[in-house]
Design an enzyme around this catalytic site. Structure first.
Site, PDB file in Angstrom:
ATOM      1  N   THR A 117      -2.174   5.555 -20.836  1.00  0.00           N
ATOM      2  CA  THR A 117      -1.984   3.932 -20.690  1.00  0.00           C
ATOM      3  C   THR A 117      -2.946   3.466 -21.550  1.00  0.00           C
ATOM      4  O   THR A 117      -4.140   3.845 -21.662  1.00  0.00           O
ATOM      5  CB  THR A 117      -1.846   3.705 -19.187  1.00  0.00           C
ATOM      6  OG1 THR A 117      -2.088   1.992 -19.200  1.00  0.00           O
ATOM      7  CG2 THR A 117      -3.307   4.084 -18.467  1.00  0.00           C
ATOM      8  N   TYR A 141      -6.271   2.717 -11.022  1.00  0.00           N
ATOM      9  CA  TYR A 141      -5.145   3.537 -11.753  1.00  0.00           C
ATOM     10  C   TYR A 141      -5.528   3.536 -13.214  1.00  0.00           C
ATOM     11  O   TYR A 141      -5.227   4.883 -13.683  1.00  0.00           O
ATOM     12  CB  TYR A 141      -4.075   2.287 -11.779  1.00  0.00           C
ATOM     13  CG  TYR A 141      -2.727   2.624 -12.896  1.00  0.00           C
ATOM     14  CD1 TYR A 141      -2.149   3.729 -12.544  1.00  0.00           C
ATOM     15  CD2 TYR A 141      -2.860   1.917 -14.180  1.00  0.00           C
ATOM     16  CE1 TYR A 141      -1.031   4.207 -13.543  1.00  0.00           C
ATOM     17  CE2 TYR A 141      -1.979   2.097 -15.044  1.00  0.00           C
ATOM     18  CZ  TYR A 141      -1.170   3.410 -14.987  1.00  0.00           C
ATOM     19  OH  TYR A 141      -0.192   3.738 -15.929  1.00  0.00           O
TER      20      TYR A 141
HETATM   21  N1  LIG Z   1       5.843   1.399 -16.963  1.00  0.00           N
HETATM   22  C1  LIG Z   1       4.467   1.082 -17.699  1.00  0.00           C
HETATM   23  O1  LIG Z   1       4.398  -0.030 -17.850  1.00  0.00           O
HETATM   24  C2  LIG Z   1       3.610   2.200 -17.794  1.00  0.00           C
HETATM   25  C3  LIG Z   1       2.673   1.947 -18.824  1.00  0.00           C
HETATM   26  C4  LIG Z   1       1.689   2.728 -19.200  1.00  0.00           C
HETATM   27  C5  LIG Z   1       1.753   4.074 -18.807  1.00  0.00           C
HETATM   28  N2  LIG Z   1       2.849   4.196 -17.915  1.00  0.00           N
HETATM   29  C6  LIG Z   1       2.839   5.777 -17.352  1.00  0.00           C
HETATM   30  O2  LIG Z   1       4.339   6.206 -17.532  1.00  0.00           O
HETATM   31  C7  LIG Z   1       4.611   6.815 -16.493  1.00  0.00           C
HETATM   32  C8  LIG Z   1       5.688   6.760 -15.960  1.00  0.00           C
HETATM   33  O3  LIG Z   1       5.848   5.529 -15.586  1.00  0.00           O
HETATM   34  P1  LIG Z   1       6.944   4.745 -15.097  1.00  0.00           P
HETATM   35  O4  LIG Z   1       6.981   3.294 -15.480  1.00  0.00           O
HETATM   36  O5  LIG Z   1       8.296   5.524 -15.547  1.00  0.00           O
HETATM   37  O6  LIG Z   1       6.713   4.725 -13.452  1.00  0.00           O
HETATM   38  P2  LIG Z   1       7.866   5.075 -12.552  1.00  0.00           P
HETATM   39  O7  LIG Z   1       7.334   4.859 -11.179  1.00  0.00           O
HETATM   40  O8  LIG Z   1       9.281   4.339 -12.827  1.00  0.00           O
HETATM   41  O9  LIG Z   1       8.191   6.568 -12.750  1.00  0.00           O
HETATM   42  C9  LIG Z   1       7.294   7.610 -12.115  1.00  0.00           C
HETATM   43  C10 LIG Z   1       8.096   8.610 -11.462  1.00  0.00           C
HETATM   44  O10 LIG Z   1       7.268   9.699 -11.182  1.00  0.00           O
HETATM   45  C11 LIG Z   1       7.976  10.094  -9.802  1.00  0.00           C
HETATM   46  N3  LIG Z   1       6.564  10.743  -9.032  1.00  0.00           N
HETATM   47  C12 LIG Z   1       5.468  10.084  -8.860  1.00  0.00           C
HETATM   48  N4  LIG Z   1       4.587  10.879  -8.211  1.00  0.00           N
HETATM   49  C13 LIG Z   1       5.242  12.024  -8.007  1.00  0.00           C
HETATM   50  C14 LIG Z   1       4.952  13.695  -7.682  1.00  0.00           C
HETATM   51  N5  LIG Z   1       3.846  13.656  -7.338  1.00  0.00           N
HETATM   52  N6  LIG Z   1       5.788  14.508  -8.007  1.00  0.00           N
HETATM   53  C15 LIG Z   1       7.207  14.266  -8.361  1.00  0.00           C
HETATM   54  N7  LIG Z   1       7.454  13.061  -8.929  1.00  0.00           N
HETATM   55  C16 LIG Z   1       6.534  11.786  -8.889  1.00  0.00           C
HETATM   56  C17 LIG Z   1       8.271   8.888  -9.228  1.00  0.00           C
HETATM   57  O11 LIG Z   1       9.274   9.147  -8.325  1.00  0.00           O
HETATM   58  C18 LIG Z   1       9.233   8.232 -10.333  1.00  0.00           C
HETATM   59  O12 LIG Z   1      10.383   9.003 -10.677  1.00  0.00           O
HETATM   60  C19 LIG Z   1       3.439   7.016 -15.718  1.00  0.00           C
HETATM   61  O13 LIG Z   1       2.366   8.185 -15.700  1.00  0.00           O
HETATM   62  C20 LIG Z   1       2.704   5.707 -16.043  1.00  0.00           C
HETATM   63  O14 LIG Z   1       1.165   5.984 -15.689  1.00  0.00           O
HETATM   64  C21 LIG Z   1       3.473   3.432 -17.477  1.00  0.00           C
END
Ligand SMILES: NC(=O)c1ccc[n+]([C@@H]2O[C@H](COP(=O)([O-])OP(=O)(O)OC[C@H]3O[C@@H](n4cnc5c(N)ncnc54)[C@H](O)[C@@H]3O)[C@@H](O)[C@H]2O)c1
Length: 334
Positions: A117, A141
């Site tokens: 991120t 985070y």
């Molecule tokens: N959405 C954003 O703005 C953003 C920005 C930068 C980075 N990210 C990164 O992208 C990735 C995905 O983010 P997102 O927006 O899709 O979030 P999200 O919450 O939609 O998706 C995360 C997924 O991971 C699953 N999950 C979490 N912990 C788990 C575990 N221990 N075992 C199995 N499954 C697990 C959740 O059920 C969910 O489906 C993350 O790593 C986040 O740090 C997201």
């Protein structure tokens, strides 16, 4: 080619899965559904469970001996929650990721793409960053993601593992084919909050108006989720040619947009404009940044195809059908 996507029932992971499938890349998903949605994996090869569960990971690799790479999107992602519950966040994001990579190594995984991120960067004077900018997260985070990057890089330096950390800026929009989109329980990014304010006829809170930006509101680099997903497909195609053993690439548009500018663009896309109300910063909020995208262009041959207006348009389209696709989920609180 086949990939294992951890967190593939979430916003990013499910869209990456669609982009892979569209590119004829096979997909296997592992997700605990702690925040993700079962509907997003309905027609996909899916294992429900935790990335820290070694027996489950062993079973997935035993049943899919041809997994070429792993894309690790599984995490908890709400900055303010991480401020309130650092123990829970470090356990979910760092401890489980360490367990996961241990299971991956045991199963011979040699290629890992990690969802990192922009929240790890220390904002610079001109608010732009690149991959060599100082890393100085300002929330648990952000720390958890930087820690994972460091852990994976240390492991990659001594094991036959090659790690690519893709540092996402601010994803918006939805799959243009409307298979998936934002589903978060409490949408904390500006666009989710704007759509909610629009639906409820409520004002949109500009949280933080004293930042050193051109209009005092925070700045972000809003990247369309489909462009983000396409970058993963590009990375898979070039993975073995990328410098290693650990590399980071920023994924953004190269353009900074302030919250006030974003609200103006949003209001141009809707019939009834949303009113703005100024509010104090929330815990963990930062001024933000936008990225220079030379490395992504050069190493992945990738450039974003969609702009801010496409992102807003697709988000609105998705918001209009979301309750049909995710029944039982109240709008804005999946
Ligand atoms: N959405 C954003 O703005 C953003 C920005 C930068 C980075 N990210 C990164 O992208 C990735 C995905 O983010 P997102 O927006 O899709 O979030 P999200 O919450 O939609 O998706 C995360 C997924 O991971 C699953 N999950 C979490 N912990 C788990 C575990 N221990 N075992 C199995 N499954 C697990 C959740 O059920 C969910 O489906 C993350 O790593 C986040 O740090 C997201």
């Amino acid at each position: 080619m086949k990939v294992l996507i951890a967190g593939g029932a979430g916003y990013v992971g499910s869209t990456v899965a669609s982009a892979c499938l569209d590119a004829a890349i096979g997909v296997v998903i592992v997700d605990s559904l702690v925040t993700g949605r079962r509907e997003f994996v309905a027609d996909r090869e899916f294992y429900e469970g935790d990335i820290g569960d070694g027996l489950l990971v062993d079973r997935i690799f035993a049943e899919h001996r041809d997994i070429y790479a792993v894309i690790h999107c599984a995490a908890l992602i709400v900055v303010s929650d991480s401020v309130a519950d650092p123990v829970g966040y470090y356990r979910a994001n760092v401890v489980k990721s360490l367990d996961f990579v241990t299971h991956l190594l045991r199963n011979g995984c040699e290629r890992l793409i990690f969802s990192s991120t922009a929240a790890i960067y220390r904002p610079s004077g001109d608010l732009s960053v690149d991959e060599d900018s100082p890393v100085e997260p300002s929330s648990p985070y952000g720390h958890s993601k930087a820690m994972c990057e460091a852990i994976f890089a240390d492991i990659a330096s001594v094991r036959s593992l090659h790690v690519l950390s893709l540092r996402y800026f601010n994803p918006i929009g939805a799959d243009p084919k409307m298979r998936t989109g934002l589903h978060l329980r409490r949408p904390t990014h500006a666009l989710g909050a704007m759509i909610r304010a629009h639906d409820e006829g409520a004002p949109f809170l500009i949280t933080g108006t004293d930042y050193p930006t051109r209009d005092g509101s925070g700045i972000r680099d809003y990247i369309h989720i489909w462009d983000l997903a396409a970058a993963h497909v590009a990375a898979l195609g070039r993975f073995d040619a990328l410098p290693g053993p650990a590399l980071a690439i920023n994924l953004g548009t190269g353009q900074g947009t302030t919250v006030r500018e974003f609200l103006d663009a949003f209001n141009r896309a809707v019939e009834y404009p949303v009113r703005a109300r100024e509010a104090p910063r929330r815990p963990g909020d930062v001024v933000g940044a936008y990225t220079r995208i030379d490395r992504a262009k050069q190493l992945l041959g990738w450039v974003p195809q969609y702009d801010l207006h496409d992102g807003i348009r697709h988000s609105l389209q998705w918001a209009a059908i979301r309750d049909e696709i995710l029944p039982g989920a109240a709008r804005g609180s999946a």
